[in-house]
Write an enzyme that holds these catalytic residues in place. Structure first.
Site, PDB file in Angstrom:
ATOM      1  N   HIS A   1      -6.248  32.624  20.456  1.00 50.50           N
ATOM      2  CA  HIS A   1      -5.656  33.760  21.155  1.00 50.50           C
ATOM      3  C   HIS A   1      -5.245  33.427  22.591  1.00 50.50           C
ATOM      4  O   HIS A   1      -4.409  34.137  23.161  1.00 50.50           O
ATOM      5  CB  HIS A   1      -6.631  34.943  21.158  1.00 50.50           C
ATOM      6  CG  HIS A   1      -6.649  35.697  19.872  1.00 50.50           C
ATOM      7  ND1 HIS A   1      -7.410  35.317  18.792  1.00 50.50           N
ATOM      8  CD2 HIS A   1      -5.982  36.824  19.478  1.00 50.50           C
ATOM      9  CE1 HIS A   1      -7.217  36.170  17.797  1.00 50.50           C
ATOM     10  NE2 HIS A   1      -6.360  37.088  18.179  1.00 50.50           N
ATOM     11  N   GLY A   2      -5.805  32.400  23.169  1.00 47.56           N
ATOM     12  CA  GLY A   2      -5.403  32.066  24.521  1.00 47.56           C
ATOM     13  C   GLY A   2      -6.247  30.979  25.148  1.00 47.56           C
ATOM     14  O   GLY A   2      -7.389  30.741  24.737  1.00 47.56           O
TER      15      GLY A   2
END
Length: 483
Positions: free
Chosen positions: A323-324
């Site tokens: 996700h990041g």
């Protein structure tokens, strides 16, 4: 360019629909590929070449791998070819998404001053990289056929409805649709309906309730009353659901307009009675991808409980990191890994026992348990500074604030946002669908023309209001745009 923008709704989409339906059958994929590359280049002019490389590279590797397998060398040359392909795909993804994160942590650990790369993140790279990898892995496993048509394969990777935020589409699920698909009026109308509903969810609910989260997020966490902190966390919980599920609805609707049938990506996750159930309902395509291509190859649950728990933690740490490039995402993933492990070992049986023994009350308790943990998880997800996460969670527990549970600002925020909160909470359940089905079965079932008129007038009204909001508002974020 995002779906809920003037440029997409007024210019891009009508032109693409016109070109697509005017084109002969043999050129429809080419129209979609060229327009999808244009769609991507609108926001990422340079990185469109990265996408083209990904298309050509994985297409060529698919052809090569198929030849190797036909020679009976799947477990020798084929395995090395697969490993090389995965390393290149993950290497590109890792460089653009995680290079600065790696440099930052190396500098912190060893006291160095290595300069950051500071490259902007290519939009949607996590989604189209995973799609390309799944094609190659499935081909190696014998689960799919090689695609010999470069245009068709490029359309699969770059198809604009699911390019930026999914759902992650496996090649085998649309292989036949890439070469043979038909769209009748009913399917096209169904796609338009789904798109408008998703647009309303994104623009009218997610954007408006997001303003509440923005107001709370600006406050100092160590001065937040517990009530304000929970109000903000619930707002973000609703915002990310309506933002992402609304965008997925729009993607699925657009797919139908062009003859593609994508799998559902959300199934009312906030009505779940456990975190295990929640992850069967939230971002289904991502959960399925990690289960199929990471959890099962690691051994899944086939090698004892200790190995299974280790596999769960690996998968969820990677899910968070996907996700990041930030530690809060890793913590978010591990957080779910811990809860899922506890449910597998003990809590799952406790939750099932509560539901079976106490019926509705037990079900309600399980629902509250799930949502409290989910709301806390979104706090970890939304805030990228670890100390701020700690402070905000402390505020949820009422530790820092000298204002008690609530203050005047809490009541102001609640009263001014009560309507949108109620709409969001009800809209996140099956209640609206059940209500419509009840009205249909008891009132409109034998009146198809009246039913059609009510539905079309409602959809037209929803579209007009949503479009007017887009024109008038400057606040139109898309939370998953950065992933």
């Amino acid at each position: 360019m995002v779906f809920s923008s003037i440029s997409f709704l007024i210019y891009f989409l009508p032109i693409v629909i016109a070109l697509y339906y005017l084109a002969p059958a043999g050129l429809k994929n080419l129209v979609l590929l060229v327009t999808s590359l244009f769609f991507y280049a609108w926001g990422e002019p340079i990185y469109v070449f990265l996408m083209i490389f990904s298309i050509v590279f994985n297409y060529s590797f698919g052809v090569l791998l198929d030849k190797i397998i036909r020679k009976g060398q799947r477990n020798t040359q084929g395995r090395w070819a697969l490993i090389f392909n995965i390393l290149i795909n993950l290497g590109i993804l890792g460089f653009f998404k995680y290079a600065d994160f790696l440099v930052e942590n190396i500098n912190w650990l060893f006291g160095l001053k290595i300069a950051a790369v500071e490259l902007p993140l290519p939009i949607g790279i996590s989604f189209y990289t995973f799609q390309a990898m799944s094609y190659i892995i499935d081909l190696y496993k014998g689960k799919g056929k090689v695609q010999s048509n470069l245009i068709a394969f490029g359309t699969y990777v770059a198809l604009f409805p699911q390019l930026i935020a999914g759902p992650i589409v496996r090649f085998e699920s649309i292989e036949e649709q890439l070469m043979n698909r038909q769209v009748d009026m009913a399917t096209f109308a169904s796609g338009v309906k789904r798109f408008i509903i998703g647009m309303g969810k994104k623009v009218l609910i997610a954007n408006n309730i997001g303003l509440l989260w923005e107001s709370v997020a600006k406050l100092s966490p160590d001065q937040l009353p517990a009530g304000t902190a929970w109000l903000g966390a619930v707002a973000f919980t609703l915002q990310i659901y309506f933002d992402f599920s609304g965008y997925s609805d729009m993607a699925i609707g657009l797919g139908k307009m062009f003859g593609f049938h994508f799998l559902e990506n959300f199934n009312y996750p906030y009505v779940s009675k456990s975190i295990t159930e929640f992850w069967r309902r939230w971002h289904i395509s991502l959960s399925s991808w990690f289960r199929e291509y990471v959890y099962i190859p690691l051994g899944g649950n086939r090698h004892g409980m200790i190995r299974q728990i280790l596999n769960i933690f690996i998968v969820w740490a990677l899910t968070g990191l996907w996700h990041g490039a930030s530690w809060n995402f890793v913590i978010w993933g591990v957080y779910f890994g811990i809860i899922l492990t506890m449910e597998k070992l003990v809590l799952g049986r406790v939750l099932e026992g509560l539901q079976s023994r106490f019926d509705r009350w037990g079900t309600a308790i399980c629902g509250v348990y799930t949502m409290v943990l989910v709301v806390i998880s979104w706090v970890i997800f939304a805030i990228d500074d670890i100390s701020s996460i700690k402070a905000y969670i402390a505020s949820l527990m009422g530790i820092h604030s000298s204002s008690g549970i609530a203050n005047e600002y809490t009541w102001y925020l609640l009263s001014s946002n009560l309507t949108i909160l109620i709409i969001g909470i009800i809209g996140a359940t099956q209640l609206p669908v059940r209500l419509w089905r009840c009205i249909y079965s008891k009132v409109l079932k034998d009146r198809p023309i009246v039913c059609m008129m009510i539905e079309n007038i409602g959809l037209l009204t929803l579209f007009i209001i949503s479009f007017a909001y887009i024109v008038a508002s400057s606040y139109n974020p898309f939370l998953y745009f950065r992933f």
